[in-house]
Design a protein around this motif. Structure first.
Motif, PDB file in Angstrom:
ATOM      1  N   HIS A 284       0.846  -1.200   0.000  1.00  0.00           N
ATOM      2  CA  HIS A 284       0.000   0.000   0.000  1.00  0.00           C
ATOM      3  C   HIS A 284       0.879   1.246   0.000  1.00  0.00           C
ATOM      4  CE1 HIS A 284      -3.977  -1.535   0.080  1.00  0.00           C
ATOM      5  NE2 HIS A 284      -3.901  -2.116   1.254  1.00  0.00           N
ATOM      6  N   SER A 285       2.025   1.148   0.677  1.00  0.00           N
ATOM      7  CA  SER A 285       3.008   2.237   0.660  1.00  0.00           C
ATOM      8  C   SER A 285       4.391   1.603   0.702  1.00  0.00           C
ATOM      9  CB  SER A 285       2.763   3.216   1.822  1.00  0.00           C
ATOM     10  OG  SER A 285       2.806   2.566   3.078  1.00  0.00           O
ATOM     11  N   PHE A 286       5.275   2.075   1.597  1.00  0.00           N
ATOM     12  CA  PHE A 286       6.633   1.545   1.647  1.00  0.00           C
ATOM     13  C   PHE A 286       6.622   0.110   2.204  1.00  0.00           C
ATOM     14  CE2 PHE A 286       5.778   2.690   5.922  1.00  0.00           C
ATOM     15  CZ  PHE A 286       6.604   1.919   6.716  1.00  0.00           C
ATOM     16  N   SER A 287       7.757  -0.556   2.080  1.00  0.00           N
ATOM     17  CA  SER A 287       7.910  -1.904   2.624  1.00  0.00           C
ATOM     18  C   SER A 287       8.708  -1.856   3.922  1.00  0.00           C
ATOM     19  CB  SER A 287       8.627  -2.817   1.622  1.00  0.00           C
ATOM     20  OG  SER A 287       9.026  -4.026   2.243  1.00  0.00           O
ATOM     21  N   GLY A 288       8.152  -2.399   5.003  1.00  0.00           N
ATOM     22  CA  GLY A 288       8.830  -2.403   6.298  1.00  0.00           C
ATOM     23  C   GLY A 288       9.904  -3.449   6.428  1.00  0.00           C
ATOM     24  N   ARG A 289      10.121  -4.248   5.372  1.00  0.00           N
ATOM     25  CA  ARG A 289      11.127  -5.310   5.436  1.00  0.00           C
ATOM     26  C   ARG A 289      12.522  -4.850   5.022  1.00  0.00           C
ATOM     27  NH1 ARG A 289       7.671  -9.948   2.267  1.00  0.00           N
ATOM     28  NH2 ARG A 289       6.889  -8.158   1.132  1.00  0.00           N
ATOM     29  N   TRP A 290      12.632  -3.635   4.512  1.00  0.00           N
ATOM     30  CA  TRP A 290      13.855  -3.227   3.846  1.00  0.00           C
ATOM     31  C   TRP A 290      15.068  -3.219   4.767  1.00  0.00           C
ATOM     32  CZ3 TRP A 290      16.265  -3.854  -0.204  1.00  0.00           C
ATOM     33  CH2 TRP A 290      17.200  -2.970  -0.737  1.00  0.00           C
ATOM     34  N   HIS A 291      14.929  -2.739   5.980  1.00  0.00           N
ATOM     35  CA  HIS A 291      16.070  -2.719   6.893  1.00  0.00           C
ATOM     36  C   HIS A 291      16.589  -4.128   7.149  1.00  0.00           C
ATOM     37  CE1 HIS A 291      15.754   1.501   8.978  1.00  0.00           C
ATOM     38  NE2 HIS A 291      15.705   1.573   7.667  1.00  0.00           N
ATOM     39  N   ALA A 292      15.683  -5.071   7.389  1.00  0.00           N
ATOM     40  CA  ALA A 292      16.096  -6.454   7.652  1.00  0.00           C
ATOM     41  C   ALA A 292      16.799  -7.051   6.440  1.00  0.00           C
ATOM     42  CB  ALA A 292      14.890  -7.305   8.039  1.00  0.00           C
ATOM     43  N   PHE A 293      16.319  -6.743   5.248  1.00  0.00           N
ATOM     44  CA  PHE A 293      16.966  -7.251   4.039  1.00  0.00           C
ATOM     45  C   PHE A 293      18.394  -6.711   3.924  1.00  0.00           C
ATOM     46  CE2 PHE A 293      13.012  -8.267   1.219  1.00  0.00           C
ATOM     47  CZ  PHE A 293      12.609  -9.200   2.157  1.00  0.00           C
ATOM     48  N   LEU A 294      18.574  -5.429   4.226  1.00  0.00           N
ATOM     49  CA  LEU A 294      19.908  -4.842   4.159  1.00  0.00           C
ATOM     50  C   LEU A 294      20.837  -5.437   5.213  1.00  0.00           C
ATOM     51  CD1 LEU A 294      18.894  -1.121   3.600  1.00  0.00           C
ATOM     52  CD2 LEU A 294      20.135  -2.548   1.972  1.00  0.00           C
TER      53      LEU A 294
END
Length: 650
Positions: free
Chosen positions: A503-513
């Protein structure tokens, strides 16, 4: 005159000779070096005059990546490394430098309590004390609005619940009230409570909705920015304190509506084409407002002609540049489910925005709130890069906008699932880059690559659940087979983690990095951390059209065989040599960087700086308050010796 003794003379000559050799050697080292290369070389030379080590001097800075071929991705990695090295080598190392750089860049004194913020940041091991550019960009136009008007808006925008605004109220260094609460405001309060002792009284209006709010027309915004520019000044003898007892803050004891309140001018735009609103904030000459600009011209500004890989990640998400091409290809743009914007500049805090929005960004709650669905945990990521399969994984639900039987194929998540589905792509041809048969290491566009077998072998992408459908999701029954959920423990077993918007940004990005895998990112949304992350240094950028996904994957994984090594397989005559070492390098760099700049401590540092700057913006005496010292009172704290003070003075 005393004549030196023979032994002392020999010792003196030996030392002098050694110094001369060192000087000559360094001269030859630096011949031909420019820009970031020189900065990198200088960073490795010890400076005898410095009697202290800069507080970040233990950071290890690698040399720039040396590309082994002419593939655009190899070249972009090298360019990103040079930009990052400049970023690393120009950081302030003392409070004096930090203050000087602030005034030079922004034409104002830092806000009150800047010295306290500096010490707070230092104690929490901030990596780059200067990089808070997003805050300054977000708040800059508000200098054109009267502080009392801003206070009124912030105090009262929550009153009409249907407008999706929460209120957080700080008095006497404590959060004393929450209005129109939501899980988002409750989470944000847990962060603010850690820094409230530094803050003046203020009201904070926070966006409760998934999607951003403020779209100021271009002409209005230029007038705001000009006014901000014209009001810049460095007044003498300003007060290093905030003003106490200002009116316009929410009256916590009175009941009912105030006698007068500013109108934020919200209007509903659910399900409407967002570009109709967004383009108002674009320059007249931009692709969004200029019909004479072609798609080819627009794409040339942010991606390569060869392979179509991203060269400018900011422009790849700039709706003024890419909007006309993706307005019917991204759910937020043509089928947003909670769009309540305003064309008035109002001070509302939000977790994300697109480039045309003027919301004030704060670190998203999912990066702060402990949630196993979004938190990185080392125990779930045990495999080294070499032991992970050459596969790209994605799991998610069918979020992104309101879907029906007629529009689902254009939703962004659905497009990703389809484009890497081996059955759907069975007879399709896509573009990749292939090595030229006559020129090893040189590449050319290869436009008839059939990706079906490659996708079957190297991708694991699918939905786990349907949602956000009108009237229901029955139309998906014959379209997608749902895949089982894959917690991080499963996803981190793969080399490549693709992250796209919901719906907007993805909250998973920090964990992926933070993981030992390599993050691939496609988004139209901006977040608080963007200036800290370097595309092609810390992650792989991907176009929101996803037309470069196979160029990216074939670069890292490789495909086909050189003609002299044997006949090509099912990929016809395409050949891309494997670049696994480059993938590992990017994954490692992203992981180490995330540990330095995306920590929970970094979120606290960012939020405190943001609210101190905001506290000044809403202060009636904002032109007469701030920190006006030269930073010398923290020399001892910074370990600055007298020789360094003299050097700064001159």
């Amino acid at each position: 005159m005393t004549v030196p003794k023979p032994r002392k003379r020999l010792l003196f000559l030996a030392i002098a000779s050694f110094a001369l050799i060192a000087i000559v050697a360094n001269f030859f080292i630096f011949v031909g070096l420019t820009g970031a290369d020189i900065a990198y070389q200088f960073s490795r030379i010890p400076l005898p005059r410095l009697s202290h080590k800069p507080w970040h001097s233990d950071d290890k800075i690698e040399g720039p990546y040396e590309p082994r071929d002419a593939h655009p991705i190899s070249q972009l990695m090298a360019e990103a490394d040079k930009k990052w090295l400049i970023y690393e080598n120009t950081r302030s190392t003392t409070f004096r430098q930090t203050v000087t750089k602030y005034r030079r860049k922004y034409g104002r004194h830092p806000p009150p309590a800047f010295d306290d913020w500096y010490k707070f940041a230092r104690k929490k091991n901030v990596h780059n004390i200067d990089d808070f550019e997003q805050i300054m960009d977000d708040l800059r136009p508000f200098w054109a609005i009267e502080p009392k008007v801003l206070r009124d808006l912030a105090a009262n925008m929550w009153r009409d619940e249907k407008n999706g605004v929460a209120g957080i109220h700080i008095r006497d260094h404590k959060v004393v009230k929450e209005s129109n609460r939501s899980w988002r405001s409750e989470t944000l309060i847990t962060l603010i409570e850690k820094i409230a002792s530094y803050l003046p009284d203020m009201d904070i209006a926070m966006n409760r909705l998934d999607q951003p709010r403020v779209v100021v027309p271009w002409e209005d915004m230029q007038a705001h920015l000009k006014k901000e520019q014209d009001t810049r000044q460095l007044r003498p003898n300003v007060q290093n304190t905030f003003t106490i007892g200002m009116d316009g803050l929410l009256n916590l004891t009175a009941e009912g509506q105030p006698p007068h309140q500013e109108d934020p001018a919200w209007f509903a735009a659910h399900g409407k084409q967002y570009m109709d609103t967004a383009k108002l904030a674009c320059p007249p000459e931009s692709h969004a407002r200029n019909n004479d600009m072609s798609k080819t011209d627009a794409q040339a500004s942010y991606k390569t002609r060869m392979g179509g890989v991203i060269t400018n990640f900011n422009l790849s998400s700039d709706l003024c540049t890419v909007g006309p091409e993706i307005q019917d290809q991204h759910g937020f743009l043509f089928s947003g489910s909670s769009i309540i914007p305003t064309n008035r500049l109002v001070p509302i805090f939000g977790e994300c925005k697109v480039n045309v929005n003027s919301d004030i960004l704060f670190p998203a709650n999912m990066y702060w709130k402990h949630d196993e669905r979004y938190d990185y945990d080392e125990k779930h990521d045990k495999l080294a890069w070499e032991h992970k399969p050459d596969s790209m994984i994605w799991r998610g639900v069918t979020s992104g906008g309101a879907q029906n039987a007629d529009n689902w194929q254009k939703m962004h998540r659905q497009r990703l699932v389809r484009i890497v589905n081996s059955t759907i792509m069975g007879k399709e041809a896509v573009r990749i880059l292939s090595e030229q048969p006559e020129k090893q290491g040189e590449y050319e566009n290869f436009r008839h690559f059939n990706p079906a077998e490659f996708a079957a072998n190297h991708t694991d992408v699918g939905f786990t659940e349907t949602m956000s459908c009108v009237p229901d999701c029955a139309f998906y029954n014959d379209v997608f087979s749902m895949k089982p959920m894959a917690p991080f423990a499963e996803q981190f077993k793969q080399k490549f983690l693709v992250d796209v918007d919901g719906h907007s940004f993805s909250g998973r990005w920090h964990a992926f990095l933070e993981s030992k895998s390599l993050g691939i990112k496609a988004t139209i949304f901006r977040e608080w951390h963007d200036s800290r992350l370097f595309a092609w240094r810390h992650f792989v950028p991907m176009d929101n059209l996803y037309d470069d996904v196979y160029t990216i994957l074939t670069y890292f994984i490789g495909v086909g065989a050189r003609p002299e090594d044997g006949a090509a397989g099912p990929t016809d005559d395409a050949y891309v040599p494997r670049h696994d070492a480059e993938g590992k390098r990017l994954a490692n760099q992203g992981r180490e960087w995330a540990k330095k700049v995306l920590r929970r401590e970094d979120i606290e540092i960012y939020m405190l700086r943001l609210l101190l700057e905001y506290g000044r913006i809403i202060d009636d005496n904002r032109d007469r308050i701030g920190y006006d010292g030269d930073g010398s009172e923290l020399d001892k704290y910074d370990g600055v010796a007298q020789t360094d003070k003299d050097q700064v003075a001159h």
